[in-house]
Write an enzyme that holds these catalytic residues in place. Sequence first.
Site, PDB file in Angstrom:
ATOM      1  N   ASP A   2      -6.801  -6.219   4.514  1.00 45.95           N
ATOM      2  CA  ASP A   2      -6.203  -4.887   4.417  1.00 45.95           C
ATOM      3  C   ASP A   2      -6.313  -4.155   5.748  1.00 45.95           C
ATOM      4  OD1 ASP A   2      -5.350  -2.375   3.650  1.00 45.95           O
ATOM      5  OD2 ASP A   2      -7.000  -1.981   2.264  1.00 45.95           O
TER       6      ASP A   2
ATOM      7  N   GLY B   5      -3.269   4.651   7.399  1.00 43.40           N
ATOM      8  CA  GLY B   5      -2.306   3.574   7.559  1.00 43.40           C
ATOM      9  C   GLY B   5      -1.847   3.497   9.003  1.00 43.40           C
TER      10      GLY B   5
ATOM     11  N   MET C 199      -9.178   7.978  -1.295  1.00 45.70           N
ATOM     12  CA  MET C 199     -10.081   8.435  -0.216  1.00 45.70           C
ATOM     13  C   MET C 199     -10.604   9.826  -0.529  1.00 45.70           C
ATOM     14  SD  MET C 199      -7.933   7.221   3.111  1.00 45.70           S
ATOM     15  CE  MET C 199      -7.038   5.662   3.130  1.00 45.70           C
TER      16      MET C 199
ATOM     17  N   GLY D 242      -3.383  -3.200   9.207  1.00 44.34           N
ATOM     18  CA  GLY D 242      -2.716  -3.771  10.380  1.00 44.34           C
ATOM     19  C   GLY D 242      -2.003  -5.080  10.102  1.00 44.34           C
TER      20      GLY D 242
ATOM     21  N   GLY E 286      -9.249   4.483   6.289  1.00 42.71           N
ATOM     22  CA  GLY E 286      -8.971   5.911   6.391  1.00 42.71           C
ATOM     23  C   GLY E 286      -7.501   6.235   6.606  1.00 42.71           C
TER      24      GLY E 286
ATOM     25  N   ASP F 284      -4.755   3.424  -2.363  1.00 42.96           N
ATOM     26  CA  ASP F 284      -5.892   3.796  -1.515  1.00 42.96           C
ATOM     27  C   ASP F 284      -6.430   5.164  -1.910  1.00 42.96           C
ATOM     28  OD1 ASP F 284      -6.149   1.581   0.334  1.00 42.96           O
ATOM     29  OD2 ASP F 284      -4.159   2.144   1.048  1.00 42.96           O
TER      30      ASP F 284
ATOM     31  N   HIS G 274      -8.186   0.624  -4.506  1.00 42.61           N
ATOM     32  CA  HIS G 274      -9.182   0.477  -3.452  1.00 42.61           C
ATOM     33  C   HIS G 274      -9.897   1.817  -3.286  1.00 42.61           C
ATOM     34  CE1 HIS G 274      -9.709  -0.356   1.186  1.00 42.61           C
ATOM     35  NE2 HIS G 274     -10.867  -0.314   0.556  1.00 42.61           N
TER      36      HIS G 274
ATOM     37  N   SER H 141       2.410   0.262   6.234  1.00 45.39           N
ATOM     38  CA  SER H 141       3.481   0.646   7.163  1.00 45.39           C
ATOM     39  C   SER H 141       4.511  -0.471   7.336  1.00 45.39           C
ATOM     40  CB  SER H 141       2.897   1.084   8.508  1.00 45.39           C
ATOM     41  OG  SER H 141       1.910   0.194   8.950  1.00 45.39           O
TER      42      SER H 141
ATOM     43  N   MET I 240     -12.200   4.159  -1.565  1.00 42.97           N
ATOM     44  CA  MET I 240     -12.926   4.455  -0.323  1.00 42.97           C
ATOM     45  C   MET I 240     -13.604   5.798  -0.519  1.00 42.97           C
ATOM     46  SD  MET I 240      -9.964   3.069   2.192  1.00 42.97           S
ATOM     47  CE  MET I 240      -8.815   3.147   0.845  1.00 42.97           C
TER      48      MET I 240
ATOM     49  N   HIS J 114      -0.909  -1.532  -4.113  1.00 47.82           N
ATOM     50  CA  HIS J 114      -2.251  -1.214  -3.600  1.00 47.82           C
ATOM     51  C   HIS J 114      -2.379   0.302  -3.489  1.00 47.82           C
ATOM     52  CE1 HIS J 114      -5.895  -2.193  -1.212  1.00 47.82           C
ATOM     53  NE2 HIS J 114      -5.568  -1.138  -0.475  1.00 47.82           N
TER      54      HIS J 114
ATOM     55  N   MET K 200     -11.711  -5.474   5.255  1.00 49.86           N
ATOM     56  CA  MET K 200     -10.946  -4.485   6.025  1.00 49.86           C
ATOM     57  C   MET K 200     -10.707  -5.042   7.420  1.00 49.86           C
ATOM     58  SD  MET K 200     -10.247  -1.914   4.100  1.00 49.86           S
ATOM     59  CE  MET K 200      -9.329  -1.146   5.443  1.00 49.86           C
TER      60      MET K 200
ATOM     61  N   SER L  53       0.837  -1.207   0.000  1.00 49.05           N
ATOM     62  CA  SER L  53       0.000   0.000   0.000  1.00 49.05           C
ATOM     63  C   SER L  53       0.865   1.248   0.000  1.00 49.05           C
ATOM     64  CB  SER L  53      -0.911   0.017   1.232  1.00 49.05           C
ATOM     65  OG  SER L  53      -1.479   1.304   1.352  1.00 49.05           O
TER      66      SER L  53
HETATM   67  C1  DX5 Z   1      -6.614   1.896   5.127  1.00 49.96           C
HETATM   68  C2  DX5 Z   1      -6.098   1.404   3.804  1.00 49.96           C
HETATM   69  C3  DX5 Z   1      -4.964   0.471   3.884  1.00 49.96           C
HETATM   70  C4  DX5 Z   1      -3.741   1.007   4.581  1.00 49.96           C
HETATM   71  C5  DX5 Z   1      -3.063  -0.116   5.280  1.00 49.96           C
HETATM   72  O1  DX5 Z   1      -7.784   2.591   4.921  1.00 49.96           O
HETATM   73  O2  DX5 Z   1      -7.124   0.768   3.063  1.00 49.96           O
HETATM   74  O3  DX5 Z   1      -4.627  -0.039   2.592  1.00 49.96           O
HETATM   75  O4  DX5 Z   1      -2.831   1.611   3.724  1.00 49.96           O
HETATM   76  O5  DX5 Z   1      -2.018   0.398   6.027  1.00 49.96           O
HETATM   77  P1  DX5 Z   1      -1.266  -0.470   7.141  1.00 49.96           P
HETATM   78  O6  DX5 Z   1      -0.710  -1.674   6.449  1.00 49.96           O
HETATM   79  O7  DX5 Z   1      -0.243   0.459   7.654  1.00 49.96           O
HETATM   80  O8  DX5 Z   1      -2.317  -0.842   8.156  1.00 49.96           O
HETATM   81 ZN    ZN Z   2      -6.599  -0.255   1.139  1.00 53.96          ZN
END
Ligand code: DX5
Ligand code: ZN
Length: 221
Positions: free
Chosen positions: A174, A143, A36, A176, A141, A34, A65, A197, A67, A32, A136, A7
């Site tokens: 996706d 990382g 938003m 954590g 929202g 994201d 993805h 992360s 959102m 990936h 999820m 990501s």
């Molecule tokens: C959160 C995103 C994730 C995010 C994951 O809304 O959809 O893709 O980047 O980040 P980590 O891997 O740090 O939890």
């Molecule tokens: Zn994502």
Amino acid sequence: MGKLSASILSADFGRLAEQVRAVEEAGTDWIHVDVMDGHFVPNITIGPDVVASIRKATKLPLDVHLMIEKPERYLQAFVDAGADWLGVHVEACPHLHRTLQNIKELGVRATVACNPATPLAGLEYVLNDVDMVLIMTVNPGFGGQEFIRATLPKVRQCRQMIDALQAPVLLEVDGGVHQGTIDELVDAGADIFVAGSAVFSGADYAGNISELKKHMVKKVN
Ligand code: DX5
Ligand code: ZN
């Protein structure tokens, strides 16, 4: 063997193309992205123009993805920008079946995503129409959030639903995902592991990715 989707939310956006190339060289399978909108989720990130720039930086599959509210308005734009996979949230789509059909008609793979508190029942009647389910494992929202353990039984149950269907639907998780949580997700039956992360922390992306990949080998019972 599962696949890793890095990501770019955790990348340095000021040198995004370079960071995308770096994680490609470091061994990620997918990128990936994201997207938003500040409405569906509290954060604002990037749009189709940035995806088009990322497309130029890599040959890897772009796993986009969305959102965002009313994602149906932007499907064409993200396909034109170079998305290979396009994911919409069940919570954002009153006409989910139609939206997923539209994604496929545009010639890309369709992903249906669901938030941690959303029951799988909302996906049951579209499972035959998707290429991937994204569960999820944090609230979308941001990382770097902590994995929500209560999503594990949902991942397991979704695996069973997909297996019962005997359809080639992938299961993506996706949020954590890191060395301390990935084993349980592998065990629960996930195929695609999004990590932000855990990939971009420190300077050794190849080391981070190979550590994650060591865990992604499914145990044969
Ligand atoms: C959160 C995103 C994730 C995010 C994951 O809304 O959809 O893709 O980047 O980040 P980590 O891997 O740090 O939890
Ligand atoms: Zn994502």
